[in-house]
Design a protein around this motif. Structure first.
Motif, mmCIF file in Angstrom:
data_model
loop_
_atom_site.group_PDB
_atom_site.id
_atom_site.type_symbol
_atom_site.label_atom_id
_atom_site.label_comp_id
_atom_site.label_asym_id
_atom_site.label_seq_id
_atom_site.Cartn_x
_atom_site.Cartn_y
_atom_site.Cartn_z
ATOM 1 N N GLN B 11 0.859 -1.263 -0.089
ATOM 2 C CA GLN B 11 -0.051 -0.185 -0.114
ATOM 3 C C GLN B 11 0.882 1.336 0.008
ATOM 4 N N VAL B 15 1.078 5.575 -2.628
ATOM 5 C CA VAL B 15 1.142 6.403 -1.768
ATOM 6 C C VAL B 15 2.352 7.503 -1.898
ATOM 7 N N GLY B 18 2.721 8.810 -5.448
ATOM 8 C CA GLY B 18 1.902 9.810 -5.519
ATOM 9 C C GLY B 18 2.543 11.324 -4.972
ATOM 10 N N ILE B 19 3.050 11.052 -3.664
ATOM 11 C CA ILE B 19 3.736 12.188 -3.120
ATOM 12 C C ILE B 19 4.858 12.609 -3.823
ATOM 13 N N ILE B 22 3.546 14.584 -6.935
ATOM 14 C CA ILE B 22 3.360 16.000 -6.617
ATOM 15 C C ILE B 22 4.351 16.948 -6.364
ATOM 16 N N LEU B 297 11.794 12.808 3.866
ATOM 17 C CA LEU B 297 10.940 13.003 4.986
ATOM 18 C C LEU B 297 9.755 12.183 4.756
ATOM 19 N N SER B 298 9.244 12.337 3.753
ATOM 20 C CA SER B 298 7.951 11.561 3.391
ATOM 21 C C SER B 298 8.133 10.197 3.634
ATOM 22 N N THR B 301 7.864 9.362 7.154
ATOM 23 C CA THR B 301 6.672 9.483 7.650
ATOM 24 C C THR B 301 5.888 8.042 7.559
ATOM 25 N N LEU B 302 5.802 7.753 6.155
ATOM 26 C CA LEU B 302 5.024 6.502 5.840
ATOM 27 C C LEU B 302 5.696 5.490 6.558
#
Lengths: 297, 322
Positions: B11, B15, B18-19, B22, B297-298, B301-302
């Motif tokens: 999953q 995500v 996608g990050i 963007i 950092l993303s 976070t995940l």
């Protein structure tokens, strides 16, 4: 003592018959929350009516009165080009509180619509919206704000959109969770049996039941938006400098000499941020307890 | 459990993509860009065209994105415009101080927040409880930069107890012992760690208190008391162990938020970490660095959220994952 407080004379409270009347009554019993609400009201009024309170204009410069410490004439002193800081503090409050209000509204609008779509339709719509939420929640918040400010320039509309776009998923999740439970209730089955349209079911029968939670979230959200906006302005990436905001006023203190000798530059705006954030938090807590007494700890 | 773990990892992939998409799109639309910053303004238009073709070839955006992703997974995040070094190397250099800072403040806030939270739950409505409630309210409402400036003013400027900024004293003699150097770093880290730790101390207090209150109401605590166990044993052996589970699992969520919070603290105290280079990168429009920091950092976070979920499942067997 309990019995005495509920003497027959005080039972005549018709407003307590309604849901919101009940909420208002319980809220009014929470002294701390009421005091915070009053403080916020005073701050807001001072910001709105500052042109009538203060004899100075936000931009009026007095070269012979530069860097004056607080005195009877300038209650919070003046800055390095002689602008009255008391006046600027409340003009800044207009911008800071205004931005917080708009951001929270936009964020709740997006969050409520996305959340109710996801909760109501379920299935692939739900999966897609929830993945989208995850994407937005996994951004390193402050750094992405800073990045967007750099890419699109730091104007107020950009700031508002950034903050709203990055924080709607929290609202969406709350709304979705509530709607998922409400959807299974018998009255929704009745709605379906009566052939009421989807739009009407969402807006007329589901959302009013979710509204209370959204209001609580919005109040607490105001606090965090104020903190974020002022932090960004402090970094020089929020609202661009000639416009005063609480964060911009403190930004002047990023100079060691100012920190050392001129406390009136940065302590009042700092306290203003602190006071309004703490009040929004207390009002939010009070509202939550008033709306759902079971959640009280 | 195993299928759950595999599904969660799978999953994460869309995500994360996608990050990245963007972020990449944002960077592509940013003004300036690497070419105009790196080139000598005296060059002729022709020379500029040749150079920009070499530095930033005009490919369709999806092609660029794929190239970037493939390079990123091979450990190549591009080349910093300002520092003139590979971004991966730069991140490697600056992540150390950020980790020192965040972990000091995390440990500090756990050591302070958790015991006080337990205390205020066991003595509900006492003076200590009220004081800690007030403290946690202040802690979550205090703007980081304002608190930082206040500490800077009192402890560094007026009392001169702590250094003003940085992570090391550059004047420290080069032949100073290893211990002296470490102590110097520790001394420079005190104020930033306290500033960074304030909000998390407050949240630890709140979470511990409410979690303890929930556990104390359970039947098995009443049983333990009815058995005649000492109150200390009941609280620390029976209640605390169960109350701490949700807090430990929250650690997965703390780590990314600490790293993000380090941005403000590092800026105030000029502490040379990831936060500081990302703010510097924004100010100098150093796009590869910004993209790299954001992507890292993303991902953290995940992964943090994943770790939190998994820890929760391990710690509490009652939770079932289908």
């Amino acid at each position: 003592m309990e019995i005495k407080a509920r003497s027959p004379l005080r039972v005549k409270r018709d407003f307590r018959q309604s849901y919101w009347g009940n909420v208002a009554y319980r809220f009014s019993r929470n002294r701390l929350a009421v005091a915070s609400f009053a403080t916020l009201f005073i701050i807001l009024m001072a910001c709105i009516f500052v042109p009538m309170i203060s004899p100075y204009h936000m931009e009026s410069i007095a070269m012979n009165e530069r860097d004056v410490p607080p005195n009877a004439k300038h209650w919070l002193g003046t800055d390095k080009i002689g602008r009255d800081l008391f006046t600027r503090l409340f003009y800044a409050g207009r911008i800071s509180l205004g931005i917080a209000l708009v951001v929270t509204t936009v964020q709740c609008l997006i969050g409520v619509s996305m959340g109710s779509l996801a909760g109501f339709y379920g299935g692939i719509v739900d999966a897609f919206i929830m993945r989208l939420c995850e994407v937005f929640l996994s951004f390193p918040f402050l750094i992405v704000c800073v990045t967007i400010a750099m890419v699109f320039g730091n104007s107020i509309p950009v700031l508002i959109l950034t903050l709203a776009l990055l924080s709607w998923p929290t609202v969406a999740r709350i709304v979705r969770g509530q709607i998922l439970t409400l959807r299974e209730m018998e009255y929704m089955e009745a709605c379906e049996a009566l052939g009421i349209s989807d739009v009407r079911r969402i807006f007329k029968h589901l959302l009013p039941n979710v509204l209370a939670y959204v209001i609580v979230y919005a109040t607490l959200g105001m606090a965090s938006v104020i903190l974020t906006e002022t932090s960004l302005s402090f970094l020089g990436l929020g609202v661009s400098p000639p416009t005063p905001t609480w964060g911009n006023l403190i930004q002047d203190a990023r100079d060691l000499l100012v920190i050392k000798n001129k406390w009136w530059y940065w302590v009042p705006p700092g306290l203003a941020i602190f006071l309004s954030v703490i009040c929004f938090n207390l009002v939010g807590d009070g509202l939550r307890d008033a709306i759902d007494p079971k959640m009280k700890r | 459990m195993r299928t759950y773990l595999i599904r969660r990892v799978i999953q994460i992939i869309p995500v994360f993509l996608g990050i990245l998409l963007i972020l990449f799109f944002l960077m592509e639309h940013a003004p300036g860009g690497p070419v105009s910053t790196m080139m000598d303004p005296k060059l002729t238009a022709e020379q500029k065209a040749i150079l920009s073709e070499r530095l930033d070839p005009k490919l369709p955006i999806h092609q660029k994105f794929f190239n970037w992703i493939i390079a990123a997974f091979q450990g190549n995040l591009g080349y910093s415009i300002k520092h003139r070094r590979p971004v991966t190397e730069l991140l490697g250099d600056f992540i150390g101080p950020t980790f020192i800072l965040s972990f000091t403040s995390l440990i500090l806030s756990m050591l302070i927040g958790i015991p006080i939270g337990v205390l205020s739950a066991t003595q509900q409505r006492s003076l200590a409880d009220n004081a800690s409630t007030v403290f946690s309210l202040v802690g979550i409402s205090m703007p980081t930069f304002f608190f930082g400036l206040l500490l800077l003013k009192f402890f560094a400027v007026d009392l001169r107890l702590f250094p003003l900024y940085g992570m090391r004293d550059n004047l420290l003699a080069r032949n100073a012992t290893w211990l002296a150097r470490q102590l110097d770093v520790a001394w420079h880290t005190v104020l930033p760690a306290v500033v960074l730790g304030l909000a998390s101390t407050a949240s630890f207090m709140r979470y511990t208190r409410s979690s303890m209150l929930e556990v104390i109401r359970q039947d098995y605590i009443r049983t333990a008391r009815a058995k005649g166990l000492k109150e200390r044993v009941t609280i620390y052996r029976h209640a605390f162990r169960n109350a701490i589970i949700p807090i430990i699992t929250l650690l997965g969520f703390w780590i990314p938020s600490l790293l993000s919070g380090a941005v403000m603290t590092e800026t105030i105290f000029a502490y040379p970490g990831l936060g500081k280079i990302s703010v510097d990168a924004v100010n100098t429009r150093d796009y590869p660095v910004i993209l790299g920091v954001n992507a890292m950092l993303s991902l953290l976070t995940l992964v943090g959220a994943l770790v939190a979920d998994v820890l929760y499942a391990i710690a509490d067997p009652r939770i079932k994952y289908e």
